[in-house]
Write an enzyme that holds these catalytic residues in place. Structure first.
Site, PDB file in Angstrom:
ATOM      1  N   VAL A  10       0.811  -1.226   0.000  1.00  4.71           N
ATOM      2  CA  VAL A  10       0.000   0.000   0.000  1.00  4.71           C
ATOM      3  C   VAL A  10       0.841   1.271   0.000  1.00  4.71           C
ATOM      4  O   VAL A  10       0.330   2.363  -0.225  1.00  4.71           O
ATOM      5  CB  VAL A  10      -1.002   0.065   1.180  1.00  4.71           C
ATOM      6  CG1 VAL A  10      -2.074  -0.993   1.054  1.00  4.71           C
ATOM      7  CG2 VAL A  10      -0.296  -0.042   2.520  1.00  4.71           C
ATOM      8  N   GLY A  11       2.115   1.158   0.257  1.00  7.05           N
ATOM      9  CA  GLY A  11       2.945   2.370   0.207  1.00  7.05           C
ATOM     10  C   GLY A  11       4.334   2.143   0.769  1.00  7.05           C
ATOM     11  O   GLY A  11       4.623   1.119   1.385  1.00  7.05           O
ATOM     12  N   ARG A  12       5.180   3.111   0.494  1.00  2.00           N
ATOM     13  CA  ARG A  12       6.560   3.068   0.982  1.00  2.00           C
ATOM     14  C   ARG A  12       6.871   4.350   1.725  1.00  2.00           C
ATOM     15  O   ARG A  12       6.477   5.434   1.283  1.00  2.00           O
ATOM     16  CB  ARG A  12       7.545   2.971  -0.193  1.00  2.00           C
ATOM     17  CG  ARG A  12       7.618   1.615  -0.806  1.00  2.00           C
ATOM     18  CD  ARG A  12       8.372   1.638  -2.133  1.00  2.00           C
ATOM     19  NE  ARG A  12       8.025   0.450  -2.910  1.00  2.00           N
ATOM     20  CZ  ARG A  12       8.636  -0.714  -2.774  1.00  2.00           C
ATOM     21  NH1 ARG A  12       9.657  -0.811  -1.948  1.00  2.00           N
ATOM     22  NH2 ARG A  12       8.248  -1.760  -3.472  1.00  2.00           N
ATOM     23  N   ALA A  14      10.059   6.351   4.419  1.00  2.64           N
ATOM     24  CA  ALA A  14      11.505   6.500   4.538  1.00  2.64           C
ATOM     25  C   ALA A  14      12.142   5.250   5.122  1.00  2.64           C
ATOM     26  O   ALA A  14      13.271   4.905   4.801  1.00  2.64           O
ATOM     27  CB  ALA A  14      11.809   7.707   5.419  1.00  2.64           C
ATOM     28  N   PHE A  15      11.390   4.543   5.963  1.00  3.99           N
ATOM     29  CA  PHE A  15      11.978   3.403   6.661  1.00  3.99           C
ATOM     30  C   PHE A  15      11.567   2.043   6.118  1.00  3.99           C
ATOM     31  O   PHE A  15      12.272   1.065   6.319  1.00  3.99           O
ATOM     32  CB  PHE A  15      11.623   3.448   8.154  1.00  3.99           C
ATOM     33  CG  PHE A  15      12.470   4.406   8.902  1.00  3.99           C
ATOM     34  CD1 PHE A  15      13.749   4.044   9.300  1.00  3.99           C
ATOM     35  CD2 PHE A  15      12.006   5.668   9.205  1.00  3.99           C
ATOM     36  CE1 PHE A  15      14.542   4.932   9.988  1.00  3.99           C
ATOM     37  CE2 PHE A  15      12.791   6.564   9.898  1.00  3.99           C
ATOM     38  CZ  PHE A  15      14.067   6.200  10.286  1.00  3.99           C
ATOM     39  N   GLY A  16      10.426   1.973   5.499  1.00  3.04           N
ATOM     40  CA  GLY A  16       9.995   0.639   5.098  1.00  3.04           C
ATOM     41  C   GLY A  16       8.840   0.613   4.122  1.00  3.04           C
ATOM     42  O   GLY A  16       8.377   1.648   3.635  1.00  3.04           O
ATOM     43  N   VAL A  17       8.400  -0.595   3.884  1.00  4.22           N
ATOM     44  CA  VAL A  17       7.306  -0.844   2.942  1.00  4.22           C
ATOM     45  C   VAL A  17       6.086  -1.291   3.735  1.00  4.22           C
ATOM     46  O   VAL A  17       6.201  -2.109   4.652  1.00  4.22           O
ATOM     47  CB  VAL A  17       7.705  -1.972   1.959  1.00  4.22           C
ATOM     48  CG1 VAL A  17       6.607  -2.193   0.922  1.00  4.22           C
ATOM     49  CG2 VAL A  17       9.022  -1.645   1.280  1.00  4.22           C
ATOM     50  N   CYS A  18       4.936  -0.748   3.368  1.00  5.26           N
ATOM     51  CA  CYS A  18       3.705  -1.123   4.075  1.00  5.26           C
ATOM     52  C   CYS A  18       2.904  -2.108   3.232  1.00  5.26           C
ATOM     53  O   CYS A  18       2.573  -1.816   2.077  1.00  5.26           O
ATOM     54  CB  CYS A  18       2.859   0.115   4.362  1.00  5.26           C
ATOM     55  SG  CYS A  18       3.556   1.138   5.642  1.00  5.26           S
ATOM     56  N   ASP A 135       5.378  15.279  13.814  1.00  6.13           N
ATOM     57  CA  ASP A 135       5.347  15.140  12.355  1.00  6.13           C
ATOM     58  C   ASP A 135       3.904  15.104  11.860  1.00  6.13           C
ATOM     59  O   ASP A 135       3.579  14.377  10.931  1.00  6.13           O
ATOM     60  CB  ASP A 135       6.094  13.854  11.953  1.00  6.13           C
ATOM     61  CG  ASP A 135       6.437  13.833  10.466  1.00  6.13           C
ATOM     62  OD1 ASP A 135       6.580  14.920   9.864  1.00  6.13           O
ATOM     63  OD2 ASP A 135       6.543  12.733   9.908  1.00  6.13           O
TER      64      ASP A 135
HETATM   65  N1  LIG Z   1      -2.224   1.859   8.817  1.00  4.33           N
HETATM   66  C1  LIG Z   1      -2.277   2.106   7.517  1.00  4.33           C
HETATM   67  N2  LIG Z   1      -3.403   1.889   6.821  1.00  4.33           N
HETATM   68  C2  LIG Z   1      -3.463   2.148   5.497  1.00  4.33           C
HETATM   69  N3  LIG Z   1      -2.439   2.645   4.768  1.00  4.33           N
HETATM   70  C3  LIG Z   1      -1.295   2.897   5.416  1.00  4.33           C
HETATM   71  C4  LIG Z   1      -1.142   2.648   6.811  1.00  4.33           C
HETATM   72  N4  LIG Z   1       0.100   2.997   7.176  1.00  4.33           N
HETATM   73  C5  LIG Z   1       0.693   3.437   6.061  1.00  4.33           C
HETATM   74  N5  LIG Z   1      -0.124   3.396   5.000  1.00  4.33           N
HETATM   75  C6  LIG Z   1       0.184   3.798   3.617  1.00  4.33           C
HETATM   76  O1  LIG Z   1       1.547   3.505   3.370  1.00  4.33           O
HETATM   77  C7  LIG Z   1       2.253   4.690   3.030  1.00  4.33           C
HETATM   78  C8  LIG Z   1       3.655   4.646   3.625  1.00  4.33           C
HETATM   79  O2  LIG Z   1       3.550   4.755   5.022  1.00  4.33           O
HETATM   80  P1  LIG Z   1       4.814   4.918   5.973  1.00  4.33           P
HETATM   81  O3  LIG Z   1       4.306   5.105   7.350  1.00  4.33           O
HETATM   82  O4  LIG Z   1       5.742   3.782   5.733  1.00  4.33           O
HETATM   83  O5  LIG Z   1       5.579   6.177   5.449  1.00  4.33           O
HETATM   84  P2  LIG Z   1       5.178   7.710   5.304  1.00  4.33           P
HETATM   85  O6  LIG Z   1       4.419   8.148   6.498  1.00  4.33           O
HETATM   86  O7  LIG Z   1       4.505   7.950   3.985  1.00  4.33           O
HETATM   87  O8  LIG Z   1       6.631   8.378   5.248  1.00  4.33           O
HETATM   88  P3  LIG Z   1       7.801   8.397   6.349  1.00  4.33           P
HETATM   89  O9  LIG Z   1       8.280   7.004   6.541  1.00  4.33           O
HETATM   90  O10 LIG Z   1       8.825   9.261   5.723  1.00  4.33           O
HETATM   91  O11 LIG Z   1       7.220   8.978   7.586  1.00  4.33           O
HETATM   92  C9  LIG Z   1       1.413   5.834   3.553  1.00  4.33           C
HETATM   93  O12 LIG Z   1       1.582   6.999   2.794  1.00  4.33           O
HETATM   94  C10 LIG Z   1       0.005   5.287   3.443  1.00  4.33           C
HETATM   95  O13 LIG Z   1      -0.503   5.528   2.145  1.00  4.33           O
END
Ligand SMILES: Nc1ncnc2c1ncn2[C@@H]1O[C@H](COP(=O)(O)OP(=O)(O)OP(=O)(O)O)[C@@H](O)[C@H]1O
Length: 361
Positions: A10-12, A14-18, A135
């Site tokens: 669903v997304g990436r 700075a630290f990882g892949v979701c 943040d």
């Molecule tokens: N609990 C969640 N439910 C649904 N989508 C999520 C959830 N957590 C993260 N995502 C999706 O995954 C993406 C990446 O999330 P992640 O927390 O890894 O990084 P970020 O917040 O975009 O950036 P950074 O790591 O720099 O803070 C998000 O932009 C969001 O679209």
């Protein structure tokens, strides 16, 4: 990872892949954030551990819940609640496209204030635990599928303040950073109030409060408090709410407890409280809304149902009945407002929005 089956990425960050995953036990959907620890320094490792420990402590219906964490093949897996509706950033972008096509204008102010109050309640919970988000931005505010419930997420760079009133590390995304963070001054919970002001401005205008060609230009505008002019469509009361949150001197900014009893916010707060009853933090392993909570977690107009609400006044005596109770204080719902109480001026101005409520998902 045996417990979970990957559905899709669903997304990436700075630290990882979701990854959206399905729990093999009960088919529930969760997010598994995989962080590669292979080349991670000790400092980074500690940083992630503190993120996990923070998430463990934060349990609130308006905050993305932490479920579990484990390591697998040089990866740290953090399991958390899934928010089906995506980020507030996406909702704002979608609305901006609608606006640019001249099909629809800004979000109605009432919708903005309803979202705003939800964020405020979540911040209240965090601040009462001496946790500052640091943040806060639309990318870190997730939503349920109907876009009716917001949930704060990404405590990746949050830090527990503990007994100290301020911390001194400079981190965050530039556009929402407070002046004190930009200037590397010590900061406290008030930096979240600044970011909240930026989010409020963006919800009202569909554009960021502080923008610039590059980082120094953005920082300059922030430290000088050079806010873009606010639109005619914004009421004077809400304009002054934005201005008070975006005071460059953090001491002049309100904290959550001030705003929870503000006549602009109070009707929305009461409306949420009336509907939810007593907020229940999830207590089981599964950090998804309990049956009773999900059946009661209903709220707000969605983007698709943006429309004016009808309002009805309630009497001061009815309001007294709805003032924070020990149980609601305990639940964290009104914790910041406990010492302030309501005054007669506030009570006489209270109106409760009559809304159609939806279920959590
Ligand atoms: N609990 C969640 N439910 C649904 N989508 C999520 C959830 N957590 C993260 N995502 C999706 O995954 C993406 C990446 O999330 P992640 O927390 O890894 O990084 P970020 O917040 O975009 O950036 P950074 O790591 O720099 O803070 C998000 O932009 C969001 O679209």
């Amino acid at each position: 990872m045996d417990k979970y089956e990957k559905v899709r990425c669903v997304g990436r960050g700075a630290f990882g892949v979701c990854w959206l995953c399905r729990d093999k036990n009960d088919a529930s959907k969760v997010i598994v954030k995989l962080i590669n620890t292979h080349e991670m320094s000790e400092k980074d490792d500690k940083y992630i551990q503190s993120e996990v420990n923070l998430l463990k402590k934060v349990q609130h219906p308006l905050i993305i819940g932490y479920i579990d964490y484990f390591t697998i093949e040089n990866q740290l897996a953090i399991v958390m609640q899934y928010a089906e509706g995506g980020t507030l950033e996406r909702l704002i972008n979608e609305q901006r496209v609608i606006k640019d096509n001249n099909m629809k204008e800004h979000f109605p102010e009432k919708t903005v204030l309803e979202y705003f109050t939800q964020i405020l309640i979540a911040l209240d919970h965090m601040h009462s635990k001496h946790i500052v988000h640091r943040d806060l931005k639309p990318q870190n505010i997730l939503m349920n599928r109907r876009k009716t419930i917001l949930k704060l997420s990404d405590f990746g760079i949050s830090k527990e303040l503990g007994t100290k009133s301020a911390a001194s590390t400079v981190i965050g995304t530039p556009n929402y950073l407070s002046p004190e963070i930009c200037e590397s001054r010590p900061y406290n919970q008030k930096c979240d109030m600044w970011s909240l002001g930026c989010v409020l401005f963006e919800l009202l205008h569909l554009e960021r409060a502080f923008e610039g060609e590059n980082l120094p230009a953005i920082v300059m505008k922030i430290t000088q408090g050079k806010l873009k002019p606010m639109g005619e469509h914004v009421s004077n009361e809400v304009k002054s709410l934005v201005n008070t949150l975006l005071k460059t001197n953090e001491k002049s900014r309100p904290d959550v407890s001030d705003l929870l009893v503000d006549p602009i916010v109070l009707p929305y707060l009461i409306s949420i409280h009336c509907d939810l009853g007593r907020l229940e933090a999830p207590t089981t392993d599964k950090r998804k809304p309990s049956a009773s909570l999900s059946s009661r977690l209903r709220t707000y107009p969605t983007q698709s149902t943006l429309r004016a609400h009808s309002y009805s006044s309630i009497t001061p005596s009815a309001t007294q009945h709805l003032t924070p109770t020990p149980s609601s204080i305990e639940s964290g719902f009104f914790s910041a407002g406990r010492s302030t109480g309501l005054n007669s001026r506030t009570q006489s101005r209270i109106q409760v929005p009559q809304t159609k409520y939806d279920q959590y998902h």
